[in-house]
Design a protein around this motif. Structure first.
Motif, short mmCIF file in Angstrom:
data_model
loop_
_atom_site.label_atom_id
_atom_site.label_comp_id
_atom_site.label_asym_id
_atom_site.label_seq_id
_atom_site.Cartn_x
_atom_site.Cartn_y
_atom_site.Cartn_z
N ALA A 244 0.88 -1.30 0.08
CA ALA A 244 -0.20 -0.19 -0.07
C ALA A 244 0.90 0.94 0.07
O ALA A 244 2.11 1.34 0.58
CB ALA A 244 -0.87 0.08 1.36
N PRO A 245 0.44 2.15 -0.70
CA PRO A 245 -0.86 2.55 -0.94
C PRO A 245 -1.15 1.86 -2.66
O PRO A 245 -0.26 2.12 -3.44
CB PRO A 245 -1.05 4.19 -1.22
N THR A 246 -2.16 1.51 -2.67
CA THR A 246 -2.73 0.57 -4.24
C THR A 246 -4.25 0.79 -4.16
O THR A 246 -4.90 1.09 -3.14
CB THR A 246 -2.24 -0.73 -4.28
N SER A 247 -4.63 0.89 -5.42
CA SER A 247 -6.07 0.80 -5.54
C SER A 247 -6.70 -0.50 -5.18
O SER A 247 -7.79 -0.56 -4.56
CB SER A 247 -6.55 1.20 -7.12
N VAL A 248 -5.80 -1.71 -5.18
CA VAL A 248 -6.18 -2.93 -4.84
C VAL A 248 -6.57 -2.91 -3.54
O VAL A 248 -7.73 -3.38 -3.08
CB VAL A 248 -5.40 -3.91 -5.44
N LEU A 249 -5.83 -2.48 -2.66
CA LEU A 249 -5.91 -2.64 -1.05
C LEU A 249 -7.00 -1.74 -0.70
O LEU A 249 -7.52 -2.00 0.29
CB LEU A 249 -4.46 -2.65 -0.43
N GLY A 250 -6.93 -0.69 -1.59
CA GLY A 250 -8.03 0.32 -1.22
C GLY A 250 -9.62 -0.24 -1.52
O GLY A 250 -10.53 -0.06 -1.01
N LYS A 251 -9.60 -0.89 -2.64
CA LYS A 251 -10.90 -1.65 -2.93
C LYS A 251 -11.37 -2.66 -2.37
O LYS A 251 -12.51 -3.15 -1.99
CB LYS A 251 -10.83 -1.83 -4.69
N TYR A 252 -10.19 -3.74 -1.98
CA TYR A 252 -10.52 -5.17 -1.54
C TYR A 252 -10.22 -5.27 -0.20
O TYR A 252 -9.05 -5.02 0.17
CB TYR A 252 -9.94 -6.24 -2.41
N PRO A 253 -10.84 -5.68 0.66
CA PRO A 253 -10.49 -5.86 2.43
C PRO A 253 -9.52 -7.08 2.31
O PRO A 253 -9.87 -8.22 2.16
CB PRO A 253 -11.69 -5.84 3.05
N MET A 254 -8.42 -6.69 2.85
CA MET A 254 -7.38 -7.86 3.07
C MET A 254 -6.71 -7.68 4.34
O MET A 254 -6.69 -6.57 4.91
CB MET A 254 -6.16 -7.47 1.80
N ALA A 255 -6.45 -8.80 4.94
CA ALA A 255 -5.80 -8.89 6.13
C ALA A 255 -4.23 -9.47 5.98
O ALA A 255 -3.82 -9.91 5.05
CB ALA A 255 -6.53 -9.92 7.01
N LEU A 256 -3.36 -8.46 7.00
CA LEU A 256 -2.12 -8.78 6.94
C LEU A 256 -1.59 -10.03 7.72
O LEU A 256 -1.97 -10.07 8.91
CB LEU A 256 -1.26 -7.75 7.23
N VAL A 257 -0.79 -11.01 7.21
CA VAL A 257 -0.18 -11.95 7.78
C VAL A 257 1.16 -11.48 8.89
O VAL A 257 1.69 -10.70 8.45
CB VAL A 257 0.32 -13.12 6.85
#
Length: 323
Positions: free
Chosen positions: A204-217
């Protein structure tokens, strides 16, 4: 509705009539355009300001982290390297210490966030997957595949060494290397559209992580020495370390800094927060816009930001965009 292209903005400033002398004063400038979306926006915004505000003749150089540093070391070009993620560029510090290149500013003021990610919906059902023990014990729950960076990206070395240290393949994971940043982003979109699991590197920052909720390992403690070794392809002792928050900088060659102090000063001030860049990238993605169009969107949306980067002469030339 799709936004007006950069050519429209260029036409606005073109009516001000730039002097040939101004172009001669600046001359030719080369700047990287790394092969990911936020870097392309940084480059196009910078190119526009240099050309229309300072009269430069700017050439963009398609590149990525490792080749750009190698090019400066071997040829002294390009003049400007921007959105350089230092955590994935172990060759940068020796080059800086040798006096060939210098850091002039943090182009992402918050730094970059890197790591391994899983869709939040998968983690909601299986929270143990955010721990290394839980992840390694359950490859099937994340699709049995780790999505790796393309060639030329500094993260490829780090992920490759992490995969060795964790014995990902021995524990039932396929390490799948993408050919481009576009295919990595597409794979995440496809996973969400098809309600499928996904595991891999992203930032991040990216449109992908802004659009799709993701969790960090949680990759555990950040260990600088181990991370530094992991960043090199010849690392003999790969280990496990999380990614630190990455300094993301703009650098210029020392020769260019001496020749073009006004442009060095400009590039030292070109800086985006992660929120600003994420918003621009989300707009770009939603409108299927080009980097040039995203640059115009930034210039017309954030009129309280970029005028602080430029000198008074450039403000006068760009006055039509400031109204």
């Amino acid at each position: 509705m799709k936004f007006t292209t950069l050519f429209a903005a260029t036409a606005i400033v073109g009516t001000l009539g730039f002097a040939t002398a101004a172009q001669a004063e600046c001359g030719e400038v080369t700047i990287t355009e790394m092969n990911w979306a936020s870097s392309a926006v940084v480059t196009q915004v910078s190119k526009f300001l240099m050309e229309q505000g300072y009269g430069c003749e700017v050439t963009t150089v398609p590149s990525s982290t490792v080749p750009s540093i190698a090019s400066v070391a071997e040829t002294g070009k390009p003049d400007i390297v921007t959105e350089l993620w230092l955590n994935g560029a172990p060759a940068y510090k020796p080059l800086e210490e040798a006096g060939k290149i210098k850091t002039v500013g943090n182009v992402l003021s918050d730094g970059g966030v890197e790591g391994w990610w899983i869709p939040q919906s998968v983690v909601d059902e299986h929270p143990e997957l955010t721990t290394l023990d839980g992840l390694l014990a359950n490859p099937d729950l994340v699709g049995g595949r780790f999505h790796q960076c393309p060639d030329g990206w500094g993260c490829k070395n780090i992920n490759g060494n992490l995969a060795k240290a964790l014995d990902l393949e021995g524990k039932g994971f396929e390490v799948f290397q993408h050919g481009s940043g576009e295919t990595m982003a597409t794979s995440i979109a496809a996973a969400f559209e098809n309600d499928e699991p996904w595991l891999g590197y992203y930032w991040a920052p990216t449109s992908v992580l802004g659009k799709y909720p993701m969790a960090l390992v949680d990759l555990g403690e950040h260990k600088p020495d181990i991370h530094a070794c992991n960043a090199t392809p010849e690392c003999e002792t790969p280990g496990v370390s999380s990614y630190p928050v990455a300094p993301v900088v703009t650098a210029v060659t020392t020769d260019f800094a001496e020749r073009q102090p006004d442009i060095e000063e400009l590039m030292s001030k070109v800086s985006f927060t992660n929120k600003q860049m994420g918003e621009v990238l989300a707009w770009q993605d939603a409108n299927s816009a080009s980097p040039e169009e995203a640059a115009v969107y930034f210039l017309t949306t954030y009129k309280d930001v970029w005028p602080n980067w430029i000198n008074d002469d450039a403000k006068e030339k760009l006055s039509a965009l400031l109204q």
